[in-house]
Scaffold this motif. Structure first.
Motif, short mmCIF file in Angstrom:
data_model
loop_
_atom_site.label_atom_id
_atom_site.label_comp_id
_atom_site.label_asym_id
_atom_site.label_seq_id
_atom_site.Cartn_x
_atom_site.Cartn_y
_atom_site.Cartn_z
N UNK A 49 0.82 -1.21 0.00
CA UNK A 49 0.00 0.00 0.00
C UNK A 49 0.86 1.27 0.00
N UNK A 50 2.04 1.19 0.59
CA UNK A 50 2.93 2.35 0.64
C UNK A 50 3.44 2.73 -0.74
N UNK A 51 3.39 1.80 -1.68
CA UNK A 51 3.86 2.09 -3.04
C UNK A 51 2.74 2.59 -3.94
N UNK A 52 1.54 2.71 -3.40
CA UNK A 52 0.36 3.08 -4.19
C UNK A 52 -0.05 4.52 -3.91
N UNK A 53 -0.89 5.06 -4.79
CA UNK A 53 -1.46 6.38 -4.51
C UNK A 53 -2.22 6.33 -3.19
N UNK A 68 -4.80 -6.60 -4.07
CA UNK A 68 -3.80 -6.90 -3.05
C UNK A 68 -3.58 -8.41 -2.99
N UNK A 69 -4.66 -9.17 -2.98
CA UNK A 69 -4.56 -10.64 -2.94
C UNK A 69 -3.79 -11.15 -4.16
N UNK A 70 -4.07 -10.60 -5.33
CA UNK A 70 -3.35 -11.01 -6.54
C UNK A 70 -1.87 -10.69 -6.45
N UNK A 71 -1.54 -9.47 -6.05
CA UNK A 71 -0.14 -9.04 -6.02
C UNK A 71 0.68 -9.79 -4.98
N UNK A 72 0.06 -10.17 -3.88
CA UNK A 72 0.78 -10.88 -2.82
C UNK A 72 0.63 -12.40 -2.94
N UNK A 73 -0.21 -12.86 -3.87
CA UNK A 73 -0.41 -14.29 -4.03
C UNK A 73 -1.05 -14.93 -2.82
N UNK A 74 -1.98 -14.22 -2.20
CA UNK A 74 -2.65 -14.69 -0.99
C UNK A 74 -4.12 -14.97 -1.29
N UNK A 75 -4.70 -15.97 -0.63
CA UNK A 75 -6.14 -16.17 -0.76
C UNK A 75 -6.90 -14.98 -0.15
N UNK A 76 -8.01 -14.62 -0.74
CA UNK A 76 -8.78 -13.48 -0.24
C UNK A 76 -9.27 -13.70 1.19
N UNK A 77 -9.57 -14.95 1.55
CA UNK A 77 -10.06 -15.20 2.92
C UNK A 77 -8.97 -14.91 3.95
N UNK A 78 -7.75 -15.26 3.65
CA UNK A 78 -6.64 -14.97 4.57
C UNK A 78 -6.38 -13.47 4.63
N UNK A 110 -19.87 -0.58 -6.86
CA UNK A 110 -19.54 -2.00 -6.80
C UNK A 110 -19.78 -2.49 -5.37
N UNK A 111 -20.90 -3.18 -5.16
CA UNK A 111 -21.28 -3.60 -3.81
C UNK A 111 -20.23 -4.48 -3.14
N UNK A 112 -19.52 -5.28 -3.92
CA UNK A 112 -18.57 -6.22 -3.34
C UNK A 112 -17.15 -5.66 -3.27
N UNK A 113 -16.88 -4.57 -3.96
CA UNK A 113 -15.53 -4.01 -3.99
C UNK A 113 -15.15 -3.28 -2.72
N UNK A 114 -13.95 -3.56 -2.21
CA UNK A 114 -13.44 -2.90 -1.01
C UNK A 114 -12.09 -2.28 -1.35
N UNK A 115 -11.97 -1.00 -1.09
CA UNK A 115 -10.73 -0.26 -1.30
C UNK A 115 -10.00 -0.13 0.03
N UNK A 116 -8.70 -0.41 0.04
CA UNK A 116 -7.89 -0.37 1.25
C UNK A 116 -6.77 0.66 1.06
N UNK A 117 -6.57 1.50 2.08
CA UNK A 117 -5.53 2.54 2.00
C UNK A 117 -4.84 2.69 3.35
N UNK A 118 -3.62 3.18 3.33
CA UNK A 118 -2.87 3.45 4.55
C UNK A 118 -3.44 4.65 5.28
#
Length: 175
Positions: A66-70, A79-89, A111-119
């Motif tokens: 997240x620190x490398x993002x706007x 985030x899950x894709x970039x870190x190769x982590x399951x979404x549940x974890x 987008x009802x299901x979309x969640x944006x995460x920021x620092x």
């Protein structure tokens, strides 16, 4: 600190300098060396991350991403894709970071299901305060694991890191 003019005493001479990976093809041998170096860095970082930031190593990886993002951050799916982590974890880790006031979560408009995460500003401040200790930990871990030829090769693979090293920051090959 490791002496970067000579290989660390507990390690054999840089295997790539010997020209043979034994039974392994050169690419696989190089990959194994890179995994070993990565493991050494992660092992040393875990304690520093816990002490300085109060988060797990996996939570730290999210903060770094997240620190490398706007400032508006990233969607959890990305985030899950970039870190190769399951979404549940990732959901659990994001909840822990939010509880510590290090990230914010917001629904994505339209987008009802979309969640944006920021620092949060708190996370930005903590990362900035810890950056010298974190960088030093990485430099020390690599210096203990790799000989000078390997450190030089790694720097060659990561030219953006060399170009962005702050003035006065230690050079991994010269510490």
């Amino acid at each position: 600190m490791a002496d970067h003019d000579n290989p660390p005493a507990h390690l054999p001479e840089c295997p790539s300098a010997q020209g043979s990976g034994g039974l392994l093809p050169a690419e696989l041998h190089a990959w194994m060396l890179l995994l070993g170096a990565t493991g050494a860095v992660e092992q040393r970082l875990r304690a520093v991350v816990k002490e300085r930031l109060g988060v797990s190593h996996d939570e730290f990886l999210i903060l770094c991403l997240l620190a490398t993002q706007p400032e508006d951050g990233l969607r959890m799916t990305r985030i899950a894709e970039l870190l190769g982590r399951p979404k549940t974890r990732l959901t659990y880790q994001i909840a822990c970071l939010q509880h510590s006031d290090l990230i914010t979560r917001a629904s994505v408009c339209g987008d009802k299901r979309g969640i944006q995460v920021a620092l949060t500003e708190k996370a930005r401040r903590l990362l900035k305060e810890a950056s010298d200790a974190l960088a030093g930990t990485v430099t020390d871990a690599l210096g203990e694991f790799m000989g000078p030829a390997q450190c030089e090769a790694l720097r060659g693979l990561l030219p953006d890191l060399v170009a962005e090293r702050p003035a006065g920051a230690p050079d991994p090959a010269s510490t």
